[in-house]
Design a protein around this motif. Structure first.
Motif, PDB file in Angstrom:
ATOM      1  N   VAL A 281     -32.580 -28.048  36.673  1.00 37.75           N
ATOM      2  CA  VAL A 281     -31.441 -27.626  35.849  1.00 37.75           C
ATOM      3  C   VAL A 281     -31.857 -27.520  34.384  1.00 37.75           C
ATOM      4  CG1 VAL A 281     -29.147 -28.256  35.017  1.00 37.75           C
ATOM      5  CG2 VAL A 281     -29.710 -28.571  37.430  1.00 37.75           C
ATOM      6  N   THR A 282     -32.644 -28.500  33.916  1.00 40.11           N
ATOM      7  CA  THR A 282     -33.084 -28.495  32.511  1.00 40.11           C
ATOM      8  C   THR A 282     -33.999 -27.312  32.228  1.00 40.11           C
ATOM      9  OG1 THR A 282     -32.942 -30.919  32.431  1.00 40.11           O
ATOM     10  CG2 THR A 282     -34.232 -29.839  30.711  1.00 40.11           C
ATOM     11  N   ARG A 283     -34.925 -27.036  33.171  1.00 38.79           N
ATOM     12  CA  ARG A 283     -35.818 -25.882  32.979  1.00 38.79           C
ATOM     13  C   ARG A 283     -35.031 -24.575  32.922  1.00 38.79           C
ATOM     14  NH1 ARG A 283     -39.095 -28.559  36.790  1.00 38.79           N
ATOM     15  NH2 ARG A 283     -38.340 -27.125  38.415  1.00 38.79           N
ATOM     16  N   ALA A 284     -34.052 -24.450  33.830  1.00 40.36           N
ATOM     17  CA  ALA A 284     -33.232 -23.236  33.858  1.00 40.36           C
ATOM     18  C   ALA A 284     -32.433 -23.084  32.564  1.00 40.36           C
ATOM     19  CB  ALA A 284     -32.294 -23.266  35.063  1.00 40.36           C
ATOM     20  N   TYR A 285     -31.904 -24.197  32.094  1.00 39.60           N
ATOM     21  CA  TYR A 285     -31.127 -24.178  30.850  1.00 39.60           C
ATOM     22  C   TYR A 285     -31.998 -23.736  29.675  1.00 39.60           C
ATOM     23  CZ  TYR A 285     -29.476 -26.132  26.456  1.00 39.60           C
ATOM     24  OH  TYR A 285     -29.143 -26.302  25.143  1.00 39.60           O
TER      25      TYR A 285
END
Length: 331
Positions: A281-285
């Motif tokens: 999720v953090t990478r996508a964000y």
């Protein structure tokens, strides 16, 4: 090409939310020197200033005559066509064609009909652009003669009272399905505008609640926010403490359902799923935020419209990540 009058009429009617009044007026003259005969000339007037002849051709409008026909002006402004077949008929009497205004003649002493607005896209765009919350209040009322459905739209940009339908109780008996269809057709451009402006809207739940209110003839309201999604409230409710408790339980369940749908939208915006790990999720964000970050957009000679879109997109991405972190207790 449209001239100044065409543009003026279209822009004004696009912003208008009320029906246009089409009226007929008569001028009488006496013809003949010895055997005098009364001659009656009938013409139309729409919106109190546009004059038409019996073929609905524009004959007078301020200083400059529009180049578009009245039918084209109505179409481009979001109004339904003039019901010519219902207004102007020819009756044969003694082998002579006599024009009869069948509908208008019933509205004496001032014969008129209303031309209904059917497309409110321009009105919605004016109200929704740049605001953070939209409030909708639906009012359903009826008496022994008529039924009225209306909607009040309120935002930071202003408010508009939209008449959805006004029907005769005797000529048009109430039909749940046709009423819902008419109301939802008016709402569809609003849903589109809300989605394009970054609002969180669960259309399925919205329509379920609205259908229930239409069926029970209770006023209802919705508050739609970019951050908190959609909240529903009813009006004029009476009942026992048990029914109130049931309503509160139903409301809580509905809020939970709305929160779930809002989270679904957040995950979709980032391109991940509820089962994705924190790292994913953090990478996508970070990837999405970098793509639409103001520092990335500036200096690329992009037009103002795209810059505005990118800025709004960046804010929505930040909001989505923040809400997912709160929902999953990531500190």
């Amino acid at each position: 090409m449209p001239n100044a009058s065409d543009k003026e009429i279209i822009n004004r009617w696009k912003r208008n939310t009320q029906p246009l009044r089409l009226a007929v007026y008569e001028t009488k003259k006496e013809l003949g020197i010895i055997f005098k005969r009364t001659y009656t000339k009938r013409e139309y007037i729409i919106d109190n200033e546009i004059f038409l002849n019996t073929d609905f051709e524009i004959t007078s409008y301020k200083e400059l005559l529009p180049t578009f026909t009245i039918h084209e002006l109505l179409k481009q402004s979001g109004y339904e066509p003039i019901p010519i077949d219902s207004v102007q008929l020819l009756h044969k009497i003694d082998s002579k064609d006599i024009p009869v205004l069948s509908i208008l003649d019933k509205f004496q002493p001032t014969p008129s009909i209303n031309i209904r607005k059917i497309d409110y896209s321009a009105v919605y765009q004016k109200l929704v652009d740049g605001c953070n919350e939209v409030s909708l209040k639906f009012t359903f009322s009826k008496d022994e003669h008529k039924r009225v459905h209306s909607m009040l739209v309120q935002t930071d940009q202003g408010q508009e009272d939209i008449l959805i339908s006004k029907e005769n109780q005797y000529k048009n008996p109430f039909n749940q399905l046709s009423t819902e269809k008419r109301i939802f057709s008016v709402l569809q451009p609003l849903f589109k505008q809300l989605h394009e402006s970054g609002f969180i809207l669960d259309e399925v739940s919205f329509k379920e609640e609205l259908s229930s209110s239409i069926k029970s003839w209770k006023s209802c309201g919705f508050s739609i926010s970019r951050i908190h999604g959609t909240n529903y409230r009813t009006g004029n409710e009476k009942g026992s403490s048990n029914s109130q408790q049931n309503h509160e339980n139903s409301k809580n369940n509905k809020n939970k359902k709305q929160e779930y749908h809002a989270l679904e939208q957040y995950y979709k915006l980032l391109g991940v799923t509820p089962s994705s790990s924190r790292d994913a999720v953090t990478r996508a964000y970070r990837a999405q935020a970098k793509k639409f970050h103001p520092d990335t957009i500036q200096g690329k000679n992009l037009d103002d419209e795209f810059i505005e879109f990118a800025t709004l997109k960046f804010k929505n991405i930040q909001q989505a990540y923040s809400e997912i972190c709160v929902a999953r207790n990531w500190t």
